[in-house]
Design a protein around this motif. Sequence first.
Motif, mmCIF file in Angstrom:
data_model
loop_
_atom_site.group_PDB
_atom_site.id
_atom_site.type_symbol
_atom_site.label_atom_id
_atom_site.label_comp_id
_atom_site.label_asym_id
_atom_site.label_seq_id
_atom_site.Cartn_x
_atom_site.Cartn_y
_atom_site.Cartn_z
ATOM 1 N N LEU A 1 0.908 -1.270 -0.007
ATOM 2 C CA LEU A 1 -0.078 -0.014 0.061
ATOM 3 C C LEU A 1 0.851 1.337 0.156
ATOM 4 C CD1 LEU A 1 -1.080 0.732 3.678
ATOM 5 C CD2 LEU A 1 0.354 -1.222 2.964
ATOM 6 N N GLN A 2 0.276 2.289 -0.530
ATOM 7 C CA GLN A 2 1.023 3.535 -0.497
ATOM 8 C C GLN A 2 0.107 4.582 -0.022
ATOM 9 O OE1 GLN A 2 3.166 4.488 -4.282
ATOM 10 N NE2 GLN A 2 4.026 2.298 -4.405
ATOM 11 N N CYS B 1 -6.972 2.334 -1.633
ATOM 12 C CA CYS B 1 -7.642 1.274 -2.204
ATOM 13 C C CYS B 1 -7.425 0.005 -1.039
ATOM 14 C CB CYS B 1 -6.762 0.875 -3.504
ATOM 15 S SG CYS B 1 -5.194 -0.027 -3.034
ATOM 16 N N THR B 2 -6.618 0.241 -0.305
ATOM 17 C CA THR B 2 -6.209 -0.964 0.641
ATOM 18 C C THR B 2 -7.139 -1.742 1.199
ATOM 19 O OG1 THR B 2 -4.119 0.440 0.843
ATOM 20 C CG2 THR B 2 -4.376 -1.397 2.346
ATOM 21 N N CYS C 1 -5.697 -0.179 -8.185
ATOM 22 C CA CYS C 1 -4.870 0.682 -7.360
ATOM 23 C C CYS C 1 -4.165 1.676 -8.142
ATOM 24 C CB CYS C 1 -3.941 -0.365 -6.683
ATOM 25 S SG CYS C 1 -2.660 0.628 -5.870
ATOM 26 N N CYS D 1 -1.495 3.532 -7.146
ATOM 27 C CA CYS D 1 -0.330 3.672 -6.678
ATOM 28 C C CYS D 1 0.764 2.771 -6.692
ATOM 29 C CB CYS D 1 -0.203 4.039 -5.175
ATOM 30 S SG CYS D 1 -1.298 5.368 -4.741
ATOM 31 N N LEU E 1 -7.220 7.717 -6.795
ATOM 32 C CA LEU E 1 -8.410 6.669 -6.176
ATOM 33 C C LEU E 1 -9.371 7.707 -5.339
ATOM 34 C CD1 LEU E 1 -9.364 4.232 -7.359
ATOM 35 C CD2 LEU E 1 -8.457 3.393 -5.410
HETATM 36 S S1 FES Z 1 -2.208 2.572 -2.616
HETATM 37 FE FE1 FES Z 1 -3.281 4.374 -3.452
HETATM 38 S S2 FES Z 1 -4.649 3.423 -4.778
HETATM 39 FE FE2 FES Z 1 -3.739 1.799 -4.006
#
Ligand code: FES
Lengths: 165, 795
Positions: free
Chosen positions: A96-97, A101-102, A133, A135, B204
Amino acid sequence: MDVTMNVNGDEVTRDVEPRLLLVHFLRDELRLTGTHWGCDTSNCGACTVWIDQQPVKSCTTLAVMAGGHDVRTVEDLDPGTGLDPVQEGFMLEHGLQCGFCTPGMMMTARWLLDKNPDPDEATIRECISGNICRCTGYENIVRAVRWAANHEADATANQPEGASA
Amino acid sequence: MTVTEEAPLSPAGNPMGFGRMIRKEDARFLRGQGNYVDDVNLPGMLHGAILRSPYAHARIVSIDTSAAEAHPKVKAVITGKILETLKLAWMPTLSYDVQSVLCTDKVRFQGQEVAFVVAEDRYSARDALELIEVEYEPLPTVFDARHALDADAPIIRDDLDGRTDNKIYDWEAGDKAKCDEVFANAEVVVKQSMIYPRVHPAPLETCGSVASMDKVTGQLTVWTTTQAPHAHRTLYALVAGLPEHKIRIISPDIGGGFGNKVGIYPGYVCAVVGSILTGKPVKWMEDRSENLMSTSFARDYHMTGEIAATKDGKMLGLRVDVLADHGAFNGVAQPTKYPAGFFHLFTGSYDYPVAHCNVRAVYTNKAPGGVAYACSFRITEAAFLVERMVDCLAFELKMDPAELRMKNLLRPEQFPYTTPTGWEYDSGDYPRALKEAMRIAGYDELRREQAEKRAAGETMGIGISFFTEGVGAGPRKHMDILGLGMADGCELRIHPTGKAQLRISVQSQGQGHETTFAQIVSHELGIPPEDIEVIHGDTDNTPFGLGTYGSRSTPVSGAAAAVVARRIKDKAKIIAAAALECSVDDLEWEHGRWFVKGDHDKGQTIQESAFAAHGTLELPEGVEGHLDASVVYDPPNLTYPFGAYIAVVDVDMGTGHVKVRRFIAVDDCGPRINPMIVEGQVHGGLADGVGMALMEVMAFDENGNHLGGSFMDYLLPTSMECPSWELGETVTPSPHHPIGAKGVGESATVGSPAAIVNAVLDALQIRHAEMPLTPAVVWRAIQGNPLDRPDLAIE
Ligand code: FES
Ligand code: FES
């Protein structure tokens, strides 16, 4: 209208508009803000929660449709004793960033591992393809799910004979 | 300690400096405990929604809001007329243009903001939008930049005094006369035009804000999706005339930015006005189609390049002509002096003796923006152009594209290297990076496989790109945004027990600043990273700085963190000398501790110095107590990361479907503070490249209707389109950065699209086709009937 459902083990009843989306019910009514929304067209998967053990996109599910059912969100993933292996995998493999989305991604991954404890890369990729995702480029998410699979396999292997999973 | 040495481990098992470290911020994200703007919920909070224009160009005849106002749950309906009374109907853009907040005269793109409703809940606010009656008088549109300057093109910006056309600017760089002379005498000239289509960063999390004006204290607090909280604070002060010391901008957790969250959008201003008018906090969150249709897009560059070369492939010159579509308002976010951003870097990584480019920017009936999607201020466009041009030259000369690049790449001994446009690259060893990528790829073996496949009637392609970026804007004397110099502040406080707080001016949208910045301080001071709290994203609690975009966090703010830590180290030395009753000259540093030369046991750890600094120890004349420091870092130059990328694709000749089979990325961003995070940044950028090369495009029809208003139409790469990335690295430190680091956030987005496009064209054995290479575009190219404009629903 009144809707009653079980959310993360607790029964909740609320008076809602029939058109209220489940994602808004969870976020605005119950203040469970771990479930996100990113598109409202069922494309991104940020809103993924479980209804009766099945992942669904809560942005295109009405709250009333969950009436009488069991809903599970990311807030329930941590078993209370530490992190779920999926969460741990995401942490250790940098899955994850921005983290947006996590929650949805992990709910999908948890479902996969419950169905298939040893998925290969192609299976993982296909399973999370409804979760976008922006990222990570997915690589580390795939590794995170694999990490969880390996770790759970180890945990099961180490269990004394006769213990239930 | 040098950066290449392994850092010792802290009590918690983290590197006391550089190395792989699990991110501190993950603990909250993994549990659904992140705090994004839409998670902010204040007592009495109201919800805003925006009415948007269905037309791309239309005069507003009338707006009737009475039915909306009568809605029982509506608290306010705001139109441009109301904003006019507050002098807020228009706001400045980041490029010294103005943009309409809520339209008063005519709408200039589809999705433009027309009215703002404030209601008790999200749903009622949107219900009330339906009750607003707007009468429009549609006008002719211009959505194709190539026709923006036609004599009969409608004038989009008739609000600007004396406008008689849609031109924004003409800008050039390089020496035209010298360049033309080289071209006139060249053995080979290859010319190719290409479009980098309009795409969208589409983080997102969409954009939004919660504004809360306290009427009693006059304090305005805004939680907002911004990559630049301090710049936003100053802009609110300048635009709305609000006192800057009473404005607090909080950029909490941000769900991705990619340049989409740099500027100020009308919705943010409307939320502030809504809160002022109602006396209640107002939340405004856009939905996905609003995000795609109205917020900052990227690219839309129509480029024609020409390479002059010798017959054996020595490049002699590069000439470029660009038509830039900026949409209805010039809202690009870039340093003032550089209207085309850093497009100067269009000569890329090659030894071109001469070069010249001209960029002409025009207004069209499309949304404003242009500098976004990890573009490093237009270096994405520049890198794509030069890498496509090199492949076109290779195609014409029938040379291997790797060999042609090797022959023309800048050589290590040429650094520091000044480009034909006058920019100084700080350091690089390009051939080493390309060789490394070719080694990982097994390049010769791939070419053999390709030959065999071709013989067997199958189609695979190998594409290369080599990029040089300039990141870390920027030196104050050259770079500002709306007059604000691009230097960054940083403050470090060491508490009495030796735990630290680092306050940084930049802000994270997922880059992991809470971890890497702690590692920088740990590297300098030997304080465990788990003992260092990094504070960011809140203007009341951090020093001024211009924010996170253009890969500037590590080059600018990361440098500030290293420098502020060094100040602390110097002060700790004075304190240690006082405590140990010796001269500062007798002290020597080891990681985390000053000790007496020749007597290693006699010393003071940084934690002991911190306690002593806060205690009663007598300090030398002029030395103050406590152990705090602050700096403002003004970078002497940009840093220039680079990389070599190779894509391997398979093309289904029956359907035109492209599969990216492998992608090899060798990045050189100098020393890596946290290699895990660097690799994550590269992975994400490579996925962007797959998106842009193969899927993403904001298309329009002949009436200016946006055809990509949802994720069903604007396609983003999923796990299925992305291969498993193969990464490599070389390390060439920046000579002017305190820790040699160069910044990497945007590298892969800049470098990867050309590699994939080059690979597809290599597979098809044709010279050029336009992005995105969707199955339809590829199939048409295979038929010898290429699509001229994949971004327009016309031919
Ligand atoms: S971690 Fe940023 S959209 Fe997946
Ligand atoms: S918000 Fe539900 S799929 Fe995107």
